[in-house]
Design a protein around this motif. Structure first.
Motif, PDB file in Angstrom:
ATOM      1  N   VAL B 146       0.866  -1.180   0.000  1.00  0.00           N
ATOM      2  CA  VAL B 146       0.000   0.000   0.000  1.00  0.00           C
ATOM      3  C   VAL B 146       0.897   1.222   0.000  1.00  0.00           C
ATOM      4  N   GLU B 147       0.594   2.186  -0.841  1.00  0.00           N
ATOM      5  CA  GLU B 147       1.411   3.396  -0.797  1.00  0.00           C
ATOM      6  C   GLU B 147       0.540   4.627  -0.944  1.00  0.00           C
ATOM      7  N   SER B 148       0.925   5.655  -0.244  1.00  0.00           N
ATOM      8  CA  SER B 148       0.203   6.915  -0.354  1.00  0.00           C
ATOM      9  C   SER B 148       1.183   8.039  -0.057  1.00  0.00           C
ATOM     10  N   LEU B 149       0.734   9.241  -0.346  1.00  0.00           N
ATOM     11  CA  LEU B 149       1.584  10.398  -0.097  1.00  0.00           C
ATOM     12  C   LEU B 149       1.601  10.733   1.390  1.00  0.00           C
ATOM     13  N   ALA B 150       2.696  11.329   1.820  1.00  0.00           N
ATOM     14  CA  ALA B 150       2.805  11.802   3.197  1.00  0.00           C
ATOM     15  C   ALA B 150       3.651  13.059   3.173  1.00  0.00           C
ATOM     16  N   LEU B 151       3.744  13.708   4.331  1.00  0.00           N
ATOM     17  CA  LEU B 151       4.582  14.906   4.423  1.00  0.00           C
ATOM     18  C   LEU B 151       5.920  14.518   5.036  1.00  0.00           C
ATOM     19  N   ASN B 266      16.319  16.798  -0.075  1.00  0.00           N
ATOM     20  CA  ASN B 266      17.500  16.043   0.345  1.00  0.00           C
ATOM     21  C   ASN B 266      18.725  16.932   0.500  1.00  0.00           C
ATOM     22  N   GLU B 267      18.748  18.060  -0.208  1.00  0.00           N
ATOM     23  CA  GLU B 267      19.862  18.979  -0.063  1.00  0.00           C
ATOM     24  C   GLU B 267      19.619  20.013   1.043  1.00  0.00           C
ATOM     25  N   GLY B 268      18.479  19.890   1.712  1.00  0.00           N
ATOM     26  CA  GLY B 268      18.181  20.818   2.784  1.00  0.00           C
ATOM     27  C   GLY B 268      17.738  22.185   2.304  1.00  0.00           C
ATOM     28  N   LYS B 269      17.323  22.264   1.029  1.00  0.00           N
ATOM     29  CA  LYS B 269      16.901  23.564   0.517  1.00  0.00           C
ATOM     30  C   LYS B 269      15.443  23.860   0.816  1.00  0.00           C
ATOM     31  N   THR B 270      14.741  22.860   1.322  1.00  0.00           N
ATOM     32  CA  THR B 270      13.382  23.095   1.796  1.00  0.00           C
ATOM     33  C   THR B 270      13.159  22.175   2.985  1.00  0.00           C
ATOM     34  N   ALA B 271      12.284  22.615   3.878  1.00  0.00           N
ATOM     35  CA  ALA B 271      12.077  21.840   5.091  1.00  0.00           C
ATOM     36  C   ALA B 271      10.969  20.810   4.933  1.00  0.00           C
ATOM     37  N   PHE B 272      10.124  20.977   3.908  1.00  0.00           N
ATOM     38  CA  PHE B 272       8.975  20.083   3.748  1.00  0.00           C
ATOM     39  C   PHE B 272       8.929  19.517   2.321  1.00  0.00           C
ATOM     40  N   MET B 273       8.399  18.307   2.251  1.00  0.00           N
ATOM     41  CA  MET B 273       8.187  17.716   0.929  1.00  0.00           C
ATOM     42  C   MET B 273       6.986  16.791   1.010  1.00  0.00           C
ATOM     43  N   VAL B 274       6.153  16.843  -0.024  1.00  0.00           N
ATOM     44  CA  VAL B 274       5.049  15.899  -0.113  1.00  0.00           C
ATOM     45  C   VAL B 274       5.482  14.808  -1.090  1.00  0.00           C
ATOM     46  N   ALA B 275       5.578  13.582  -0.590  1.00  0.00           N
ATOM     47  CA  ALA B 275       6.083  12.497  -1.436  1.00  0.00           C
ATOM     48  C   ALA B 275       5.625  11.163  -0.886  1.00  0.00           C
ATOM     49  N   GLY B 276       5.879  10.135  -1.650  1.00  0.00           N
ATOM     50  CA  GLY B 276       5.474   8.791  -1.252  1.00  0.00           C
ATOM     51  C   GLY B 276       6.641   8.011  -0.685  1.00  0.00           C
ATOM     52  N   PRO B 277       6.369   6.778  -0.263  1.00  0.00           N
ATOM     53  CA  PRO B 277       7.418   5.972   0.376  1.00  0.00           C
ATOM     54  C   PRO B 277       8.603   5.682  -0.546  1.00  0.00           C
ATOM     55  N   TRP B 278       8.391   5.830  -1.855  1.00  0.00           N
ATOM     56  CA  TRP B 278       9.493   5.577  -2.789  1.00  0.00           C
ATOM     57  C   TRP B 278      10.608   6.616  -2.654  1.00  0.00           C
ATOM     58  N   ARG B 279      10.356   7.700  -1.913  1.00  0.00           N
ATOM     59  CA  ARG B 279      11.402   8.700  -1.709  1.00  0.00           C
ATOM     60  C   ARG B 279      12.194   8.455  -0.426  1.00  0.00           C
ATOM     61  N   LEU B 280      11.765   7.438   0.342  1.00  0.00           N
ATOM     62  CA  LEU B 280      12.436   7.179   1.622  1.00  0.00           C
ATOM     63  C   LEU B 280      13.911   6.860   1.440  1.00  0.00           C
ATOM     64  N   ALA B 371      -0.278   5.576   8.951  1.00  0.00           N
ATOM     65  CA  ALA B 371      -1.102   6.677   9.458  1.00  0.00           C
ATOM     66  C   ALA B 371      -1.453   7.641   8.327  1.00  0.00           C
ATOM     67  N   ALA B 372      -0.478   7.857   7.414  1.00  0.00           N
ATOM     68  CA  ALA B 372      -0.727   8.786   6.311  1.00  0.00           C
ATOM     69  C   ALA B 372      -1.796   8.254   5.370  1.00  0.00           C
ATOM     70  N   ALA B 373      -1.854   6.938   5.236  1.00  0.00           N
ATOM     71  CA  ALA B 373      -2.823   6.341   4.317  1.00  0.00           C
ATOM     72  C   ALA B 373      -4.210   6.229   4.953  1.00  0.00           C
ATOM     73  N   GLU B 374      -4.253   6.418   6.260  1.00  0.00           N
ATOM     74  CA  GLU B 374      -5.501   6.190   6.995  1.00  0.00           C
ATOM     75  C   GLU B 374      -6.673   6.976   6.409  1.00  0.00           C
ATOM     76  N   ASN B 375      -6.432   8.246   6.110  1.00  0.00           N
ATOM     77  CA  ASN B 375      -7.509   9.087   5.585  1.00  0.00           C
ATOM     78  C   ASN B 375      -7.660   8.961   4.076  1.00  0.00           C
ATOM     79  N   GLY B 376      -6.824   8.178   3.468  1.00  0.00           N
ATOM     80  CA  GLY B 376      -6.776   8.141   2.005  1.00  0.00           C
ATOM     81  C   GLY B 376      -7.948   7.400   1.378  1.00  0.00           C
ATOM     82  N   THR B 377      -8.104   7.625   0.084  1.00  0.00           N
ATOM     83  CA  THR B 377      -9.089   6.859  -0.679  1.00  0.00           C
ATOM     84  C   THR B 377      -8.350   6.147  -1.800  1.00  0.00           C
TER      85      THR B 377
END
Lengths: 587, 422
Positions: B146-151, B266-280, B371-377
């Protein structure tokens, strides 16, 4: 006179004895004696030449069989290869009973034999392979596309009606809620397939006739029947070989039938939808009532047992119910000219046609003009006698041509990124390159210029070599300025060689799918009209239309490509006429 | 003599022509020949690179047990399309590994068979996975991940998880003003091609503002008759998205794709990213101190509902060994061992509860993605979904660019409705 010389020069530039003048050229060589042509044929008489060349030259008069045993052996080898290929191709066709295909193989092979076994018919020896190539790679695809354009082939309409019926029935089989799962062993008795079923220590034998208790069965590991008297248990491989029978066998029991789930389990289920040939329809419970095939959401929920009928609609190629809902699985039907007319009459399709067409022409013309201008300019610069390190420059200039275009297009796309792209970073700009119509158009032109000019440069360099320097000297003596020499001598002679290539380059860029799709994907799209983007070519527009929105609509896409093909063909013929290149070559 | 090369060319052409002609008819002959030699039975499985390496030992064990052969073919690109074409030509696999949102299209093309699992078996899967592979009340695939986006959040830069998207933007702006980061948030507004919006990534924000794409039928499938684009809620949602866009807060930018957002994070140029587990994997490799939380919704609005994608195994209708394929898929592939092995190969949340426990014990990020997928459809599997993508992508770009929202929404709604009608 000038055409004569250019033609010989062309022959040297492109050493391709592809025309029918093979013997004629040899003749000319001996007659002319000197000059470029003579040089090529000279090894004819020299005894010290390499053996291959000697053989080649001796055979040029083409009278009788050549004497060299090596040549004969080679010819037999090649002819044997033709026969071998023919047999290899024919075997599967024969076993599949495809007699049309077999006949085509036979005719082509016979024709090949006839042409190459006899020493005569020299023109045919050259025409035969080219004709086959044209048939296989030009005529066949065009005819195939046109025939697809007459059908509704696409997602949901890929196969035959029988395949659709099978799919409808198979996917409507539902497991009885709460029913037991049986351990299955596939066996056979007198060639008939039998399911040996075990459930909680009891064993049964199930056939299409029904289910009955099985005496004397031995249960093996996992509770499956390992052996039973009178039955031959099939191994997995044997059972799989009869896989179609295994999946089709339904053992009728009360309230459904027992079907296999793989090779070791069976379950009780019911096929909710079934096809009846009498009414040419599919019957089943209303999916709106309970769980259904997802097609309709009709009212009447909760009315258990309410039946619904989907009748075959041979025009649409699907089963349609009275309320207009259809089963998802359809089949391919002929729709006549509907796709071709839809491309003209459907407002969603044709509303933007003119706009896209206009930009398409501008794009193709600009790309050809820009690449040709830059290519010729560079070729002239490097052709100058006082130019140094020409090789280094040539290598550098040709570099974009040597790199894989696909990768380069993607690299360019990323370079145009507003915030992270190289272009903006290097120039310190904040331009939204691919986001505004004008800059996006400029961008795709720029990318194509970069990709395309080395080709023009190579051609122009080649053509420049063939222009005799005497002309230049003569013009110089007559007092012509550099501009005049270029305008009146170099350019006309260059265009003679370049014009047909410019036309084909135009045809290529008219359909330059990658050049646009990989860079802008047709965008940017105006907010009020998501269907058509500012850089859309007809081909990218068609692609999105056919594959982007309602899934794959191969029929409609084929119809659209027939139109694109016609447009390109007409434009090409007109421009060939205008450049009069055909006449020039024919004369 | 010049003839030999030409004869050679002729032979070549002949071969090409004949194979072209023979392509259609040849398959029937091959398949009819198969049953005579049972030991030649080969179970053909199509998977992507990662899955094929993991599944290989299981397929080989299965083959040995049953006295057959098994072959795994890596299909890296365009799997659904390739599968459709190959199946139609009778050259498709018996088992294919893919995403659950293919189901609708594959079913309408008659290319996959239902998988009859017992209720007990089905109850072993997490709800969203079970729901995703059920289409028209029928289960069509065995889910495995199962995969979904998270922050993703850089905990060095932003120690606290934001409650709402507005809070996230405020934090990001503060960090940017302080010169610690260059971008407020790495939110992939555009797809890889850069020139169309990314429905998949924008969907959480769209739903948080109360809008929807499709309604729901009584059977639980998305209902194409109830289109959510063009409703008042959808206009309101895009107004809020536009406020964050280029002419508003400047948090959402069209220049962000999934790739460069990840690079920036990954370079620390932003503090937040919306992405899926494939970016882990990349984030770990980059050595960023990160945490994963659900994508925050808008302030005083509903939760953000990301699309949930469920990776599954399917049985091909037109495979040569359907019975074996069913056996392999519902027996071997549905086992916890396979689910664990797949998790060990790539850290994606397993669909099987038993394997999920194992995974959660091994990797704390699994629970966070759960937890991120909990609210998902589940990503709609109905074939009508294809009508959404292009207009909705364009709509996203228009809104983020700062063009008038109501007109853009109306145009997208019209385009989608027009496609659905066809």
């Amino acid at each position: 006179m000038s055409t004569q010389r250019t033609r010989t020069g062309e022959g040297r530039g492109l050493p391709r004895p592809g025309d029918t003048g093979a013997s004629r050229r040899g003749e000319a060589g001996t007659r002319g004696g000197s000059g470029e042509t003579g040089e090529r044929v000279r090894p004819q008489g020299s005894p010290g030449g390499p053996p291959a060349r000697g053989r080649r030259a001796r055979a040029v008069p083409a009278r009788g069989w050549p004497g060299s045993p090596g040549a004969i052996a080679a010819r037999f080898l090649v002819l044997g290869l033709i026969v071998a290929v023919a047999l290899w191709a024919a075997a599967p066709l024969v076993s599949a009973g495809n007699w049309t295909g077999t006949a085509i193989v036979a005719v082509v092979t016979a024709a090949g034999m006839h042409v190459y076994l006899t020493p005569r018919r020299l023109p045919a020896k050259y025409l035969f392979p080219t004709t086959l190539l044209v048939l296989a790679f030009q005529v066949f695809p065009v005819v195939h596309t046109m025939s697809l354009a007459l059908t509704n082939i696409g997602d949901g309409h890929l196969g035959t009606k029988q395949e659709a019926i099978t799919a409808i029935e198979t996917s409507s089989v539902r497991r009885e809620p709460g029913s037991a799962e049986y351990r299955l062993t596939v066996a056979e008795r007198d060639g008939e397939l039998v399911f040996l079923l075990a459930d909680g220590g009891r064993a049964y034998a199930g056939t299409a006739g029904g289910l009955r208790p099985l005496e004397g069965a031995r249960l093996g590991p996992g509770g499956r029947v390992a052996a039973a008297e009178g039955y031959a248990v099939l191994t997995a491989a044997q059972a799989s070989a009869r896989g179609a029978e295994v999946t089709e066998l339904a053992v009728p029991v009360e309230g459904g039938a027992i079907r296999s789930q793989g090779l070791s389990r069976a379950y009780r289920g019911r096929a909710e939808l079934s096809y009846e040939a009498g009414c040419d329809c599919v019957r089943g419970p209303d999916p709106g009532a309970a769980a259904g095939s997802g097609a309709g959401t009709e009212a009447g929920a909760g009315q258990e047992g309410r039946e619904k009928v989907w009748r075959a609609d041979e025009k649409q190629g699907r089963f349609v119910a009275a309320d207009g809902t259809a089963l998802p699985q359809g089949w391919k039907v002929d729709v006549g000219l509907a796709n071709l007319t839809a491309a003209l009459t459907n407002p969603q399709v044709n509303a933007h046609f003119l706009g896209v067409f206009g930009w398409n022409v501008v794009y193709a013309v600009s790309v050809v003009a820009l690449t040709a201008a830059l290519g010729i300019a560079l070729a002239l610069a490097l052709h100058h006698p006082r130019m140094r390190a020409v090789r280094v420059y040539r290598t550098l200039v040709v570099l974009p041509y040597a790199m894989p275009a696909f990768a380069m297009l993607l690299v360019w796309r990323d370079m145009f990124n507003t915030d992270f792209g190289l272009v903006n970073r290097m120039l310190g700009l904040e331009v939204d390159w691919l986001g505004e119509p004008l800059t996006a158009r400029l961008s795709v032109l720029l990318v194509q210029l970069w990709l395309g000019f080395p080709y023009m440069f190579l051609i122009a360099t080649g053509a420049l070599q063939t222009i005799p320097s005497e002309y230049m000297e003569a013009a110089q003596v007559d007092g012509a300025t550099a501009w005049h020499r270029f305008r009146k001598v170099t350019l006309p002679l260059l265009m003679l060689a370049l014009a047909p290539l410019l036309v084909s380059s135009f045809a290529f860029n008219f359909n330059n799918f990658n050049g646009v799709f990989l860079v802008t994907a047709g965008g940017p799209f105006p907010a009020d009209n998501p269907a058509v983007g500012a850089t859309d070519l007809l081909i990218t527009y068609t692609f999105r239309l056919a594959f982007g929105q309602q899934g794959a609509q191969y029929g409609l896409a084929s119809a659209m490509s027939v139109y694109v093909y016609l447009i390109v063909a007409v434009l090409s013929i007109v421009s060939f006429r205008r450049t009069r290149v055909f006449q020039e070559v024919d004369r | 003599m010049r003839r030999s090369p030409h004869a050679l060319a002729g032979a070549l052409v002949l071969g090409l022509t004949l194979t072209a002609c023979g392509g259609g008819g040849g398959t029937a002959g091959q398949s009819s020949g198969a049953p005579s030699a049972a030991s030649d039975t080969t179970l053909l499985i199509w998977a992507d690179q990662m899955r094929s390496a993991t599944l290989k030992p299981f397929a080989e064990a299965f083959a040995e047990e049953n006295g057959i052969k098994a072959e795994i073919v890596v299909v890296a690109q365009n799997q659904q399309q390739t599968f459709t074409t190959a199946s139609q030509a009778g050259k498709g696999p018996d088992v294919i590994v893919g995403a659950h949102d293919w189901i609708g299209n594959l079913v309408q093309n008659g290319l996959i068979d239902p998988v009859q699992m017992t209720e007990e078996q089905l109850s072993g899967y997490v709800d969203v996975a079970r729901k995703a592979v059920t289409y028209g009340g029928q289960v069509y695939g065995v889910p495995y991940a199962v995969e979904s986006l998270a922050l993703f959040r850089n905990t060095d830069l932003a120690p606290d998880a934001p409650e709402s998207f507005e809070e996230l933007v405020a934090t990001g702006k503060k960090l940017k003003a302080a010169g610690k980061v260059e971008e407020i948030v790495g939110y992939p507004v555009s797809q890889q091609n850069g020139q169309s919006g990314d429905t998949y990534h924008l969907y959480p924000l769209y739903t948080s503002a109360g809008a929807h794409l499709f309604g729901t039928t009584p059977t639980g499938d998305p209902d194409p008759a109830d289109l959510g684009v063009g409703t008042e809620e959808s206009v309101a949602a895009f107004e809020r998205i536009a406020e964050l866009g280029e002419k508003g807060e400047g948090a959402l930018k069209r220049s962000f794709t999934s790739d460069n957002a990840a690079a920036a994070f990954n370079e620390g140029k932003t503090a937040f990213m919306v992405a899926g587990p494939w970016r882990l994997a990349d984030a770990r490799k980059a050595g960023v101190e990160y945490d994963v939380t659900p994508v925050p919704g808008f302030k005083d609005a509903g939760p953000a509902r990301p699309f949930v994608g469920v990776q599954s195994f399917f049985v091909a209708s037109k495979g040569r060994n359907k019975a074996l394929a069913q056996e392999f898929v519902t027996g071997t592939l549905a086992s916890p061992e396979v689910a664990r092995a797949l998790f060990d190969a790539e850290p994606r949340m397993p669909a099987l509860k038993q394997a999920l426990e194992y995974a959660a014990g091994k990797d704390p990020d699994v629970a966070k993605f759960q937890a991120a997928a909990e609210n998902g459809t589940p990503l709609p599997a109905i074939p009508q979904m294809v009508a959404i993508w292009v207009p909705f992508n364009t709509l996203i770009h228009s809104a983020v660019k700062g063009e008038p929202v109501p007109a853009a929404v109306a145009a997208a709604a019209e385009a989608i409705a027009g496609q659905l009608k066809q």
